[in-house]
Scaffold this motif. Structure first.
Motif: not given
Length: 64
Positions: A43-45, A20-21, A50-51, A35-36
């Motif tokens: 951000s969600g990934l 995606y990046a 992190r979780y 883009y958003q």
């Protein structure tokens, strides 16, 4: 077993984030809305990764 599951899932999350990046950097977004959307997905990934890392650390600590 849990460690292997976590590794495979993290690799998949990281691959998707990078793809995606790359799409954003390569100009794949035709509109600001696109883009958003991709920024939100990334951000969600990142949050899911992190979780997963936190969970993996807690499992490792409980096994010690």
């Amino acid at each position: 077993m849990i460690q292997e599951f976590a590794r495979v899932l993290r690799d998949k999350i990281r691959t998707d984030m990078n793809n995606y990046a790359d799409d954003i950097a390569g100009g794949a977004c035709r509109t600001f809305d696109e883009y958003q959307k991709l920024c939100g997905i990334i951000s969600g990934l990142a949050l899911a990764e992190r979780y997963l890392l936190d969970l993996q650390q807690k499992v490792e600590e409980s096994n010690e």
